[in-house]
Write a protein that holds these residues in place. Sequence first.
Motif, PDB file in Angstrom:
ATOM      1  N   ARG A  69      87.693 -23.290 -16.675  1.00 15.79           N
ATOM      2  CA  ARG A  69      87.454 -23.998 -17.940  1.00 15.79           C
ATOM      3  C   ARG A  69      86.093 -24.682 -17.947  1.00 15.79           C
ATOM      4  O   ARG A  69      85.396 -24.704 -18.968  1.00 15.79           O
ATOM      5  CB  ARG A  69      88.557 -25.027 -18.195  1.00 15.79           C
ATOM      6  CG  ARG A  69      89.859 -24.401 -18.628  1.00 15.79           C
ATOM      7  CD  ARG A  69      90.900 -25.451 -18.987  1.00 15.79           C
ATOM      8  NE  ARG A  69      92.067 -24.811 -19.562  1.00 15.79           N
ATOM      9  CZ  ARG A  69      93.279 -24.852 -19.020  1.00 15.79           C
ATOM     10  NH1 ARG A  69      93.512 -25.522 -17.907  1.00 15.79           N
ATOM     11  NH2 ARG A  69      94.282 -24.232 -19.612  1.00 15.79           N
ATOM     12  N   LEU A 101      92.811 -18.860 -21.329  1.00 17.94           N
ATOM     13  CA  LEU A 101      92.624 -20.251 -20.904  1.00 17.94           C
ATOM     14  C   LEU A 101      93.623 -21.142 -21.642  1.00 17.94           C
ATOM     15  O   LEU A 101      94.127 -22.117 -21.079  1.00 17.94           O
ATOM     16  CB  LEU A 101      91.188 -20.719 -21.174  1.00 17.94           C
ATOM     17  CG  LEU A 101      90.126 -20.185 -20.213  1.00 17.94           C
ATOM     18  CD1 LEU A 101      88.729 -20.521 -20.725  1.00 17.94           C
ATOM     19  CD2 LEU A 101      90.331 -20.714 -18.816  1.00 17.94           C
ATOM     20  N   SER A 110      95.241 -17.995 -15.154  1.00 10.63           N
ATOM     21  CA  SER A 110      93.975 -17.842 -14.433  1.00 10.63           C
ATOM     22  C   SER A 110      93.734 -16.413 -13.951  1.00 10.63           C
ATOM     23  O   SER A 110      92.585 -15.989 -13.844  1.00 10.63           O
ATOM     24  CB  SER A 110      93.906 -18.818 -13.262  1.00 10.63           C
ATOM     25  OG  SER A 110      94.887 -18.508 -12.311  1.00 10.63           O
ATOM     26  N   SER A 148      96.747 -20.956 -19.845  1.00  8.84           N
ATOM     27  CA  SER A 148      96.517 -21.283 -18.424  1.00  8.84           C
ATOM     28  C   SER A 148      96.859 -20.139 -17.475  1.00  8.84           C
ATOM     29  O   SER A 148      97.390 -20.351 -16.396  1.00  8.84           O
ATOM     30  CB  SER A 148      97.306 -22.544 -18.044  1.00  8.84           C
ATOM     31  OG  SER A 148      96.883 -23.625 -18.833  1.00  8.84           O
ATOM     32  N   ILE A 193      92.042 -22.705 -12.492  1.00  7.96           N
ATOM     33  CA  ILE A 193      91.940 -22.783 -13.951  1.00  7.96           C
ATOM     34  C   ILE A 193      91.006 -23.892 -14.418  1.00  7.96           C
ATOM     35  O   ILE A 193      90.275 -23.728 -15.399  1.00  7.96           O
ATOM     36  CB  ILE A 193      93.349 -22.910 -14.599  1.00  7.96           C
ATOM     37  CG1 ILE A 193      93.296 -22.600 -16.099  1.00  7.96           C
ATOM     38  CG2 ILE A 193      93.954 -24.278 -14.366  1.00  7.96           C
ATOM     39  CD1 ILE A 193      93.232 -21.166 -16.438  1.00  7.96           C
ATOM     40  N   ASN A 194      90.970 -25.011 -13.711  1.00  7.84           N
ATOM     41  CA  ASN A 194      90.079 -26.113 -14.103  1.00  7.84           C
ATOM     42  C   ASN A 194      88.614 -25.744 -13.898  1.00  7.84           C
ATOM     43  O   ASN A 194      87.760 -26.083 -14.727  1.00  7.84           O
ATOM     44  CB  ASN A 194      90.440 -27.388 -13.355  1.00  7.84           C
ATOM     45  CG  ASN A 194      91.802 -27.919 -13.777  1.00  7.84           C
ATOM     46  OD1 ASN A 194      92.182 -27.797 -14.941  1.00  7.84           O
ATOM     47  ND2 ASN A 194      92.544 -28.472 -12.833  1.00  7.84           N
TER      48      ASN A 194
END
Length: 173
Positions: free
Chosen positions: A111, A52, A57, A55, A107-108
């Motif tokens: 997270r 993470l 993913s 970044s 990725i968001n």
Amino acid sequence: MKKIIALAFICLSSLAQAQLTSKEEVAPELTAKREAQKKEITNNYLALKNNLLISDSIAVVKNATALQNSLQSFKFKKLTLEKMNEATIKRKEIIELAAEVASTKNINKQRKVFQSLSVKFWDLAPKFKAEDTALFLQVCPMTGAGWVSDSKEIKNPYYPKNMLTCGEVKASL
């Protein structure tokens, strides 16, 4: 009557000796296997956090799946029935959150789910932590988001571009 007492004593002595012998023979391998499982769980979580940070993913999906698999085979030991039920429920929740992380390449979203996963992971970290590993609970004071790290150095997995070093160590194991 003396014969019955003597026979009972012999049976109990044999049973106690058999239990001692089996514990002595099995314990080192089981202890080593259990430590390997703990190390695998911790390493899978840390790899997830570290990917993470960069970044990645696709790697996060792989790490979340690995975490899920390593948790499914882990058995809790030396807990009361109440604590065992609580730990089993939390482990199931972590597995479900890891599956949710693995189900997306955004990725968001990864997270966001990782925030909840980290809180639950920290709750069980004393059970998962290998003996030779130190773990630190770190929190970003700007957002309240927390994560577990094996280093005191702050590297924020939620905002690596804008707030990489935003955070503080709140607890350690």
